[in-house]
Design an enzyme around this catalytic site. Structure first.
Site, PDB file in Angstrom:
ATOM      1  N   CYS A 137       0.828  -1.209   0.000  1.00  0.00           N
ATOM      2  CA  CYS A 137       0.000   0.000   0.000  1.00  0.00           C
ATOM      3  C   CYS A 137       0.862   1.258   0.000  1.00  0.00           C
ATOM      4  O   CYS A 137       1.379   1.658   1.051  1.00  0.00           O
ATOM      5  CB  CYS A 137      -0.930  -0.028   1.203  1.00  0.00           C
ATOM      6  SG  CYS A 137      -1.976   1.425   1.325  1.00  0.00           S
ATOM      7  N   CYS A 140      -0.458   4.138   2.087  1.00  0.00           N
ATOM      8  CA  CYS A 140      -0.250   3.938   3.523  1.00  0.00           C
ATOM      9  C   CYS A 140       1.214   4.137   3.904  1.00  0.00           C
ATOM     10  O   CYS A 140       1.527   4.782   4.901  1.00  0.00           O
ATOM     11  CB  CYS A 140      -0.634   2.523   3.940  1.00  0.00           C
ATOM     12  SG  CYS A 140      -2.197   1.953   3.271  1.00  0.00           S
ATOM     13  N   ASP A 141       2.126   3.558   3.127  1.00  0.00           N
ATOM     14  CA  ASP A 141       3.514   3.458   3.581  1.00  0.00           C
ATOM     15  C   ASP A 141       4.511   4.285   2.770  1.00  0.00           C
ATOM     16  O   ASP A 141       5.683   4.377   3.159  1.00  0.00           O
ATOM     17  CB  ASP A 141       3.957   1.978   3.549  1.00  0.00           C
ATOM     18  CG  ASP A 141       3.138   1.134   4.520  1.00  0.00           C
ATOM     19  OD1 ASP A 141       2.667   1.701   5.518  1.00  0.00           O
ATOM     20  OD2 ASP A 141       2.976  -0.072   4.269  1.00  0.00           O
TER      21      ASP A 141
HETATM   22  C1  LIG Z   1      -0.064  -3.945   5.042  1.00  0.00           C
HETATM   23  C2  LIG Z   1      -1.175  -2.927   5.065  1.00  0.00           C
HETATM   24  C3  LIG Z   1      -0.934  -1.670   5.574  1.00  0.00           C
HETATM   25  C4  LIG Z   1      -1.964  -0.721   5.590  1.00  0.00           C
HETATM   26  N1  LIG Z   1      -1.710   0.505   6.129  1.00  0.00           N
HETATM   27  C5  LIG Z   1      -2.696   1.438   6.174  1.00  0.00           C
HETATM   28  C6  LIG Z   1      -2.460   2.712   6.748  1.00  0.00           C
HETATM   29  O1  LIG Z   1      -1.357   3.027   7.183  1.00  0.00           O
HETATM   30  N2  LIG Z   1      -3.497   3.595   6.768  1.00  0.00           N
HETATM   31  C7  LIG Z   1      -4.734   3.281   6.259  1.00  0.00           C
HETATM   32  O2  LIG Z   1      -5.647   4.105   6.343  1.00  0.00           O
HETATM   33  N3  LIG Z   1      -4.977   2.079   5.704  1.00  0.00           N
HETATM   34  C8  LIG Z   1      -3.992   1.157   5.649  1.00  0.00           C
HETATM   35  N4  LIG Z   1      -4.222  -0.063   5.066  1.00  0.00           N
HETATM   36  C9  LIG Z   1      -5.546  -0.317   4.469  1.00  0.00           C
HETATM   37  C10 LIG Z   1      -6.565  -0.622   5.583  1.00  0.00           C
HETATM   38  O3  LIG Z   1      -6.052  -1.615   6.426  1.00  0.00           O
HETATM   39  C11 LIG Z   1      -7.884  -1.070   4.984  1.00  0.00           C
HETATM   40  O4  LIG Z   1      -8.365  -0.083   4.089  1.00  0.00           O
HETATM   41  C12 LIG Z   1      -8.924  -1.286   6.074  1.00  0.00           C
HETATM   42  O5  LIG Z   1      -8.472  -2.196   7.031  1.00  0.00           O
HETATM   43  C13 LIG Z   1     -10.247  -1.786   5.490  1.00  0.00           C
HETATM   44  O6  LIG Z   1     -11.113  -1.975   6.539  1.00  0.00           O
HETATM   45  P1  LIG Z   1     -12.383  -2.923   6.444  1.00  0.00           P
HETATM   46  O7  LIG Z   1     -13.064  -2.799   7.753  1.00  0.00           O
HETATM   47  O8  LIG Z   1     -13.139  -2.616   5.228  1.00  0.00           O
HETATM   48  O9  LIG Z   1     -11.847  -4.398   6.235  1.00  0.00           O
HETATM   49  P2  LIG Z   1     -10.621  -5.245   6.770  1.00  0.00           P
HETATM   50  O10 LIG Z   1      -9.681  -4.466   7.601  1.00  0.00           O
HETATM   51  O11 LIG Z   1     -10.121  -5.963   5.589  1.00  0.00           O
HETATM   52  O12 LIG Z   1     -11.349  -6.291   7.739  1.00  0.00           O
HETATM   53  C14 LIG Z   1     -12.181  -7.278   7.214  1.00  0.00           C
HETATM   54  C15 LIG Z   1     -12.760  -8.069   8.378  1.00  0.00           C
HETATM   55  O13 LIG Z   1     -13.727  -8.984   7.891  1.00  0.00           O
HETATM   56  C16 LIG Z   1     -13.581 -10.209   8.555  1.00  0.00           C
HETATM   57  N5  LIG Z   1     -14.186 -11.255   7.729  1.00  0.00           N
HETATM   58  C17 LIG Z   1     -13.907 -11.585   6.437  1.00  0.00           C
HETATM   59  N6  LIG Z   1     -14.688 -12.617   6.048  1.00  0.00           N
HETATM   60  C18 LIG Z   1     -15.477 -12.932   7.125  1.00  0.00           C
HETATM   61  C19 LIG Z   1     -16.473 -13.915   7.378  1.00  0.00           C
HETATM   62  N7  LIG Z   1     -16.838 -14.804   6.443  1.00  0.00           N
HETATM   63  N8  LIG Z   1     -17.066 -13.955   8.602  1.00  0.00           N
HETATM   64  C20 LIG Z   1     -16.720 -13.054   9.545  1.00  0.00           C
HETATM   65  N9  LIG Z   1     -15.782 -12.107   9.366  1.00  0.00           N
HETATM   66  C21 LIG Z   1     -15.165 -12.060   8.178  1.00  0.00           C
HETATM   67  C22 LIG Z   1     -12.080 -10.348   8.776  1.00  0.00           C
HETATM   68  O14 LIG Z   1     -11.800 -11.267   9.822  1.00  0.00           O
HETATM   69  C23 LIG Z   1     -11.740  -8.901   9.152  1.00  0.00           C
HETATM   70  O15 LIG Z   1     -11.964  -8.718  10.517  1.00  0.00           O
HETATM   71  C24 LIG Z   1      -3.240  -1.035   5.059  1.00  0.00           C
HETATM   72  C25 LIG Z   1      -3.474  -2.315   4.538  1.00  0.00           C
HETATM   73  C26 LIG Z   1      -2.470  -3.255   4.540  1.00  0.00           C
HETATM   74  C27 LIG Z   1      -2.741  -4.635   4.004  1.00  0.00           C
END
Ligand SMILES: Cc1cc2nc3c(=O)[nH]c(=O)nc-3n(C[C@H](O)[C@H](O)[C@H](O)COP(=O)(O)OP(=O)(O)OC[C@H]3O[C@@H](n4cnc5c(N)ncnc54)[C@H](O)[C@@H]3O)c2cc1C
Length: 321
Positions: A137, A140-141
């Site tokens: 990302c 992000c980084d």
């Molecule tokens: C390495 C890395 C670094 C990042 N750094 C940053 C940063 O510095 N700043 C920033 O703003 N963003 C950053 N991001 C992006 C950010 O993490 C995501 O945009 C954000 O986490 C998305 O949030 P979300 O709640 O949509 O889903 P996610 O964080 O993807 O969470 C999805 C959730 O759904 C759950 N889930 C999936 N399928 C099921 C199921 N069947 N039953 C129950 N639960 C389920 C998972 O367990 C998880 O808890 C980074 C991403 C990565 C990979």
């Protein structure tokens, strides 16, 4: 095997799920969050987070997610250690889901916040050096590589956009691609190929990411797809940009999705095509994919859920009269 009944069922425990829960709990919807295999979501696999508002200093991803979880619990959310394996949306509200544990969850509204996963190459050193030079990302980084030499791996729109974005921080960006032409849109290709800060290494696959004495990334080992020759490419940061996969397998055939599997919502809202089912966060957003935007759409889902429930209650009252 138990049945858990709630006004608001949330699948997923990333920033979108927890934010929906915080708003939902404060609106007396007694949310249940089913956390899935990655409680806390994607931010639990990163280290420094410097762009989530409210913190002057860098915070750690896992810590930030623990705080969000604690806040959601504090206002009345129930957290479940379970993964949803089946959903039943056909008959409208209430919606039914079944967990891996065999437990059944029933919610008057359903918020889908199952997120997305960055695709990785699956080569040695990639996971070990995550947060120590290897990232998926740039938004992000990228900031952590100010003035440093960086590489981007990939050849589609994501890779080209990441490379262009990184020129805000670095004067030395190299795109590494396994073919001799890019898949990205022509306009993006032109911008990349004419950019003075970007070079391209064609016909190279990444064999491994290698650490230096300080334990951080020092170089990427490459193989030429035409000659078979190996070489080392020294850099401080390497961004794997080969796309993302939304976690939407569960909803195939049940909710409309785009070609990449992202859930489709009504423009500017978290509303899916089924009244009472909302989608928030990365699962419906292939453009921004940030913690703050996920939290924002989680909030929107909870506010719209509240309105949906109010309409439902009026309809039920009228039917009973
Ligand atoms: C390495 C890395 C670094 C990042 N750094 C940053 C940063 O510095 N700043 C920033 O703003 N963003 C950053 N991001 C992006 C950010 O993490 C995501 O945009 C954000 O986490 C998305 O949030 P979300 O709640 O949509 O889903 P996610 O964080 O993807 O969470 C999805 C959730 O759904 C759950 N889930 C999936 N399928 C099921 C199921 N069947 N039953 C129950 N639960 C389920 C998972 O367990 C998880 O808890 C980074 C991403 C990565 C990979």
């Amino acid at each position: 095997m138990a049945t858990h009944r709630t006004k608001m069922l949330i699948i997923g425990s990333g920033p979108a799920g927890y934010s929906a829960a915080i708003y939902g709990a404060r609106a007396m919807m007694e949310p249940i969050v089913v956390q899935g295999l990655q409680p806390g979501g994607q931010l639990t696999i990163t280290t420094d987070v410097e762009n989530y508002p409210g913190f002057r200093d860098v915070v750690q991803g896992p810590w930030l997610m623990e705080e969000m979880k604690a806040q959601a619990e504090h206002v009345g959310t129930r957290m479940m250690w379970d993964t949803i394996v089946e959903v039943d949306l056909e008959n409208g509200s209430p919606f039914r889901a079944v967990g891996d544990s065999g437990d059944e969850y029933i919610g008057d509204v359903l918020v889908i916040a199952t997120g997305a996963q960055a695709k990785w190459l699956g080569v040695p050193g990639e996971q070990e050096l995550g947060g120590k030079g290897v990232s998926a990302c740039a938004t992000c980084d990228g900031f952590f590589y100010r003035g440093k030499k960086v590489a981007v791996i990939g050849g589609g729109n994501t890779a080209v956009e990441e490379a262009l974005y990184l020129t805000n921080h670095s004067d030395d960006v190299t795109l590494i691609h396994r073919r001799d032409e890019l898949r990205a849109e022509k306009i993006l290709q032109d911008r990349l190929l004419n950019h003075p800060k970007i070079s391209v290494l064609w016909n190279k696959t990444v064999e491994s990411f290698e650490a230096g004495d300080n334990g951080a990334l020092s170089h990427v080992r490459l193989r030429d797809t035409q000659t078979g020759e190996d070489s080392d490419f020294g850099c401080d940061g390497a961004f794997v940009a080969i796309g993302h996969a939304p976690s939407t397998e569960l909803f195939k055939g049940k909710l409309p999705m785009d070609d990449s599997g992202y859930l489709l919502v009504e423009a500017g809202t978290p509303k899916t095509s089924i009244p009472g089912v909302f989608a928030a966060g990365d699962v419906m957003d292939h453009t921004y994919r940030q913690a703050v935007t996920a939290a924002g759409t989680g909030c929107m889902a909870a506010l719209d859920a509240e309105r949906f429930l109010a309409t439902l209650e009026v309809a039920e009252r009228e039917a009973a009269e």
